[in-house]
Enzyme design. Sequence first.
Site, PDB file in Angstrom:
ATOM      1  N   ASP A  81      12.426  27.794 -24.157  1.00 42.11           N
ATOM      2  CA  ASP A  81      12.240  29.200 -23.810  1.00 42.11           C
ATOM      3  C   ASP A  81      12.215  30.018 -25.096  1.00 42.11           C
ATOM      4  O   ASP A  81      13.161  30.731 -25.418  1.00 42.11           O
ATOM      5  CB  ASP A  81      13.375  29.682 -22.892  1.00 42.11           C
ATOM      6  N   HIS A 103      21.184  32.817 -23.403  1.00 40.53           N
ATOM      7  CA  HIS A 103      21.267  32.378 -22.006  1.00 40.53           C
ATOM      8  C   HIS A 103      22.737  32.392 -21.591  1.00 40.53           C
ATOM      9  O   HIS A 103      23.546  31.608 -22.101  1.00 40.53           O
ATOM     10  CB  HIS A 103      20.701  30.967 -21.849  1.00 40.53           C
ATOM     11  N   SER A 142      20.633  29.466 -26.856  1.00 38.59           N
ATOM     12  CA  SER A 142      21.111  28.975 -25.564  1.00 38.59           C
ATOM     13  C   SER A 142      22.386  28.166 -25.803  1.00 38.59           C
ATOM     14  O   SER A 142      23.356  28.694 -26.348  1.00 38.59           O
ATOM     15  CB  SER A 142      20.014  28.138 -24.878  1.00 38.59           C
TER      16      SER A 142
END
Length: 341
Positions: free
Chosen positions: A287, A191, A164
């Site tokens: 995540d 992401h 991310s």
Amino acid sequence: MIKTLVVDDSSFFRRRITEFLSADPKIEVVGQAVDGLDAIEKVNQLDPDMIIMDIEMPRLDGISAVKKIRESRSTPILMFSSLTHEGAKATFEALDAGASDFLTKKFADVASDRSDAINKLCERIHSLSRKNTSATTSIKIPASLRTAHTASSRGYQLAVIGASTGGPIAIEKVLKSLPKNFSLPILLIQHMPATFTRPFAERLDKLCDIDVKEAEDGDELKPGTAYIAPGGKQMRLIKEGRRHIVAIRDEVVSTPYKPSVDITFNSIAETYQGRVLAIVLTGIGSDVCSGARMLRQKGATVWAQDEASCVVYGMPMAVVNENLADKVMSVDEIGMSLARH
């Protein structure tokens, strides 16, 4: 307090960001700058803990300003970019120059409401500023997770990487370490907005010896190719006969992340019978945990990036905290170890 400098040639945008940040009692806007030259001067005057900067500005653009600031300071810099192909290319140049992370200038428009937009911005500032202060949470890493390790020791058949915040540069470092004859297919989940993943893949394909592409529905896994999950959708791995196929889906799921690392990791655990190496790079949040746990249960190996080389020690910290990491390494060590496969 996180002393923040806001840099943008639009007075409206400067006011709007300042107004958003004023909602957080731990963030103080100590100044505003109208372009890159003004930013450099204000940075020296005000010594901020965080810089928020636009890319396209008169006199001196944001990329040039980042390069100049990086000559003497490690202050985290959050860039604002436009949701266009050209905006994506400029954003990656800014990250190469030393920017810490980016948000699209329309981040407030895609938020569910005003408070959500404020939370997104403030959360990013808190995460990035933590890297530059003693507030970073250090975790004791067992010596067993620090020992030398190479991919060849397990005979992996598939690598999967999740990242991310800070991920684009970390992914670039890892993939640039791999030789042209690298034998594994790689699934990549970063992401990132939908308009950014194709330019990101195109950029990496030019920089790396292996092939890199934005994943498409129906792609069959090939050795020496990295498949980047498209922004705004979910990437799963499915099995058709003996073939492993990438499935790109626009689906409603409980996670706010599109693409989601957990969803891809979980799909691999459910369908892939070969040996899997999962790599968790820099990023905010967790995540990754449910997917990493499921992969570990199926015999996969998990490597986590170490705190020192992360822009934000969030996702790797989460897998270490949950005892899901087999090895903890710097991003450079990860690239070198993977290349030895």
